[in-house]
Design a protein around this motif. Sequence first.
Motif, PDB file in Angstrom:
ATOM      1  N   ARG A  58       0.867  -1.177   0.000  1.00 18.35           N
ATOM      2  CA  ARG A  58       0.000   0.000   0.000  1.00 18.35           C
ATOM      3  C   ARG A  58       0.908   1.232   0.000  1.00 18.35           C
ATOM      4  O   ARG A  58       1.038   1.924   1.010  1.00 18.35           O
ATOM      5  N   PRO A  59       1.586   1.505  -1.138  1.00 19.14           N
ATOM      6  CA  PRO A  59       2.521   2.636  -1.178  1.00 19.14           C
ATOM      7  C   PRO A  59       1.827   3.958  -0.837  1.00 19.14           C
ATOM      8  O   PRO A  59       0.673   4.184  -1.193  1.00 19.14           O
ATOM      9  N   THR A  60       2.574   4.826  -0.146  1.00 15.14           N
ATOM     10  CA  THR A  60       2.037   6.117   0.250  1.00 15.14           C
ATOM     11  C   THR A  60       2.933   7.280  -0.148  1.00 15.14           C
ATOM     12  O   THR A  60       2.527   8.424  -0.031  1.00 15.14           O
ATOM     13  N   ASN A  61       4.144   7.019  -0.602  1.00 14.93           N
ATOM     14  CA  ASN A  61       5.104   8.076  -0.902  1.00 14.93           C
ATOM     15  C   ASN A  61       4.681   8.842  -2.155  1.00 14.93           C
ATOM     16  O   ASN A  61       4.546   8.258  -3.229  1.00 14.93           O
ATOM     17  N   PRO A  62       4.501  10.178  -2.051  1.00 20.98           N
ATOM     18  CA  PRO A  62       4.120  10.962  -3.228  1.00 20.98           C
ATOM     19  C   PRO A  62       5.227  11.049  -4.269  1.00 20.98           C
ATOM     20  O   PRO A  62       4.987  11.520  -5.384  1.00 20.98           O
ATOM     21  N   ALA A  63       6.423  10.593  -3.927  1.00 16.63           N
ATOM     22  CA  ALA A  63       7.535  10.588  -4.877  1.00 16.63           C
ATOM     23  C   ALA A  63       7.817   9.173  -5.390  1.00 16.63           C
ATOM     24  O   ALA A  63       8.891   8.914  -5.936  1.00 16.63           O
ATOM     25  N   LEU A  64       6.866   8.257  -5.247  1.00 23.27           N
ATOM     26  CA  LEU A  64       7.049   6.881  -5.729  1.00 23.27           C
ATOM     27  C   LEU A  64       7.411   6.909  -7.214  1.00 23.27           C
ATOM     28  O   LEU A  64       6.734   7.562  -8.014  1.00 23.27           O
ATOM     29  N   SER A  65       8.498   6.227  -7.565  1.00 19.78           N
ATOM     30  CA  SER A  65       8.915   6.235  -8.968  1.00 19.78           C
ATOM     31  C   SER A  65       9.044   4.834  -9.551  1.00 19.78           C
ATOM     32  O   SER A  65       8.924   4.660 -10.763  1.00 19.78           O
ATOM     33  N   ARG A  66       9.292   3.846  -8.684  1.00 16.70           N
ATOM     34  CA  ARG A  66       9.584   2.511  -9.200  1.00 16.70           C
ATOM     35  C   ARG A  66       9.021   1.454  -8.260  1.00 16.70           C
ATOM     36  O   ARG A  66       9.176   1.520  -7.043  1.00 16.70           O
ATOM     37  N   LEU A  67       8.363   0.462  -8.867  1.00 18.36           N
ATOM     38  CA  LEU A  67       7.825  -0.670  -8.123  1.00 18.36           C
ATOM     39  C   LEU A  67       8.093  -1.916  -8.956  1.00 18.36           C
ATOM     40  O   LEU A  67       7.739  -1.961 -10.135  1.00 18.36           O
ATOM     41  N   ARG A  68       8.758  -2.903  -8.331  1.00 16.56           N
ATOM     42  CA  ARG A  68       9.093  -4.127  -9.062  1.00 16.56           C
ATOM     43  C   ARG A  68       8.624  -5.330  -8.271  1.00 16.56           C
ATOM     44  O   ARG A  68       8.874  -5.442  -7.070  1.00 16.56           O
ATOM     45  N   LEU A  69       7.957  -6.252  -8.982  1.00 16.87           N
ATOM     46  CA  LEU A  69       7.465  -7.489  -8.381  1.00 16.87           C
ATOM     47  C   LEU A  69       8.009  -8.668  -9.173  1.00 16.87           C
ATOM     48  O   LEU A  69       7.802  -8.759 -10.383  1.00 16.87           O
ATOM     49  N   ASP A  70       8.700  -9.563  -8.496  1.00 16.68           N
ATOM     50  CA  ASP A  70       9.156 -10.822  -9.088  1.00 16.68           C
ATOM     51  C   ASP A  70       8.426 -11.930  -8.342  1.00 16.68           C
ATOM     52  O   ASP A  70       8.654 -12.131  -7.148  1.00 16.68           O
ATOM     53  N   VAL A 123       5.006   6.544 -12.623  1.00 11.55           N
ATOM     54  CA  VAL A 123       5.521   5.410 -11.849  1.00 11.55           C
ATOM     55  C   VAL A 123       5.779   4.254 -12.807  1.00 11.55           C
ATOM     56  O   VAL A 123       4.939   3.938 -13.650  1.00 11.55           O
ATOM     57  N   ASP A 124       6.945   3.641 -12.670  1.00 15.65           N
ATOM     58  CA  ASP A 124       7.272   2.446 -13.459  1.00 15.65           C
ATOM     59  C   ASP A 124       6.992   1.213 -12.613  1.00 15.65           C
ATOM     60  O   ASP A 124       7.551   1.058 -11.527  1.00 15.65           O
ATOM     61  N   LEU A 125       6.116   0.346 -13.121  1.00 15.87           N
ATOM     62  CA  LEU A 125       5.784  -0.911 -12.459  1.00 15.87           C
ATOM     63  C   LEU A 125       6.268  -2.055 -13.340  1.00 15.87           C
ATOM     64  O   LEU A 125       5.834  -2.188 -14.486  1.00 15.87           O
ATOM     65  N   THR A 126       7.183  -2.848 -12.811  1.00 12.73           N
ATOM     66  CA  THR A 126       7.688  -4.016 -13.532  1.00 12.73           C
ATOM     67  C   THR A 126       7.212  -5.259 -12.788  1.00 12.73           C
ATOM     68  O   THR A 126       7.445  -5.394 -11.586  1.00 12.73           O
ATOM     69  N   VAL A 127       6.527  -6.141 -13.520  1.00 12.58           N
ATOM     70  CA  VAL A 127       6.041  -7.383 -12.933  1.00 12.58           C
ATOM     71  C   VAL A 127       6.574  -8.539 -13.766  1.00 12.58           C
ATOM     72  O   VAL A 127       6.341  -8.599 -14.974  1.00 12.58           O
ATOM     73  N   ARG A 128       7.292  -9.438 -13.104  1.00 13.87           N
ATOM     74  CA  ARG A 128       7.725 -10.678 -13.742  1.00 13.87           C
ATOM     75  C   ARG A 128       7.074 -11.793 -12.945  1.00 13.87           C
ATOM     76  O   ARG A 128       7.363 -11.962 -11.758  1.00 13.87           O
ATOM     77  N   ALA A 129       6.164 -12.517 -13.599  1.00 12.84           N
ATOM     78  CA  ALA A 129       5.362 -13.507 -12.870  1.00 12.84           C
ATOM     79  C   ALA A 129       5.370 -14.842 -13.610  1.00 12.84           C
ATOM     80  O   ALA A 129       5.157 -14.893 -14.823  1.00 12.84           O
ATOM     81  N   PHE A 130       5.593 -15.908 -12.850  1.00  9.79           N
ATOM     82  CA  PHE A 130       5.531 -17.262 -13.383  1.00  9.79           C
ATOM     83  C   PHE A 130       4.679 -18.095 -12.434  1.00  9.79           C
ATOM     84  O   PHE A 130       4.974 -18.163 -11.242  1.00  9.79           O
ATOM     85  N   LEU A 131       3.634 -18.709 -12.961  1.00 12.36           N
ATOM     86  CA  LEU A 131       2.684 -19.460 -12.137  1.00 12.36           C
ATOM     87  C   LEU A 131       2.229 -18.617 -10.953  1.00 12.36           C
ATOM     88  O   LEU A 131       2.241 -19.058  -9.798  1.00 12.36           O
ATOM     89  N   ALA A 132       1.888 -17.377 -11.232  1.00 11.41           N
ATOM     90  CA  ALA A 132       1.592 -16.422 -10.169  1.00 11.41           C
ATOM     91  C   ALA A 132       0.432 -15.525 -10.570  1.00 11.41           C
ATOM     92  O   ALA A 132      -0.078 -15.597 -11.686  1.00 11.41           O
ATOM     93  N   GLY A 133       0.050 -14.656  -9.649  1.00  9.98           N
ATOM     94  CA  GLY A 133      -1.007 -13.709  -9.930  1.00  9.98           C
ATOM     95  C   GLY A 133      -0.761 -12.404  -9.200  1.00  9.98           C
ATOM     96  O   GLY A 133      -0.167 -12.381  -8.124  1.00  9.98           O
ATOM     97  N   ALA A 134      -1.211 -11.306  -9.800  1.00  9.31           N
ATOM     98  CA  ALA A 134      -1.066  -9.995  -9.171  1.00  9.31           C
ATOM     99  C   ALA A 134      -2.300  -9.165  -9.460  1.00  9.31           C
ATOM    100  O   ALA A 134      -2.828  -9.182 -10.574  1.00  9.31           O
ATOM    101  N   GLU A 135      -2.752  -8.465  -8.427  1.00  5.77           N
ATOM    102  CA  GLU A 135      -3.860  -7.527  -8.577  1.00  5.77           C
ATOM    103  C   GLU A 135      -3.319  -6.146  -8.227  1.00  5.77           C
ATOM    104  O   GLU A 135      -2.824  -5.919  -7.126  1.00  5.77           O
TER     105      GLU A 135
END
Length: 153
Positions: free
Chosen positions: A57-69, A89-101
């Motif tokens: 639940r990010p709250t930082n108004p300067a959020l620039s990068r979010l990465r999920l492996d 904001v750059d969101l990178t998601v690398r998912a294998f046999l996974a799920g993200a909402e």
Amino acid sequence: MDVPPVLRRALPWLGGAVVVQGGLALTGRVLARRSDEGDDGSAGIRRFRLAGGTQLRPTNPALSRLRLDLVMAGADVDLGRVPRVPGGVDLTVRAFLAGAEIRVPGDWRVWLHSAGPGTVSVDPRLEHTDDERGADLRVHAVVGAAGIALERA
């Protein structure tokens, strides 16, 4: 006590499954400790999950990068508390046999690039843009037998 033959044959397989799952869980915790960065108040956040899950639940108004492996794991990310960020904001998601909402504020413009045999679904109420630099959220997704849902917050 007599153990039925069917159960006797199944016990080694069940024991092996427990050992494999335990090994995956332990490996996942060690890798997460080594690669996780930031918290909900950070400008850059990274999470690695193997056979587990994470909530952000990010709250930082300067959020620039979010990465999920994610490998055999799940992620629940709510960007609803982040105001529109200059530069996006750059969101990178690398998912294998996974799920993200991923929940995205309704007034954000979303740019999406995905590759792989998984699915990425985008809520039709979100504004989609073809201008990567003008987007408020740039999603870079690599999905293998996985699913990612971008929903309106």
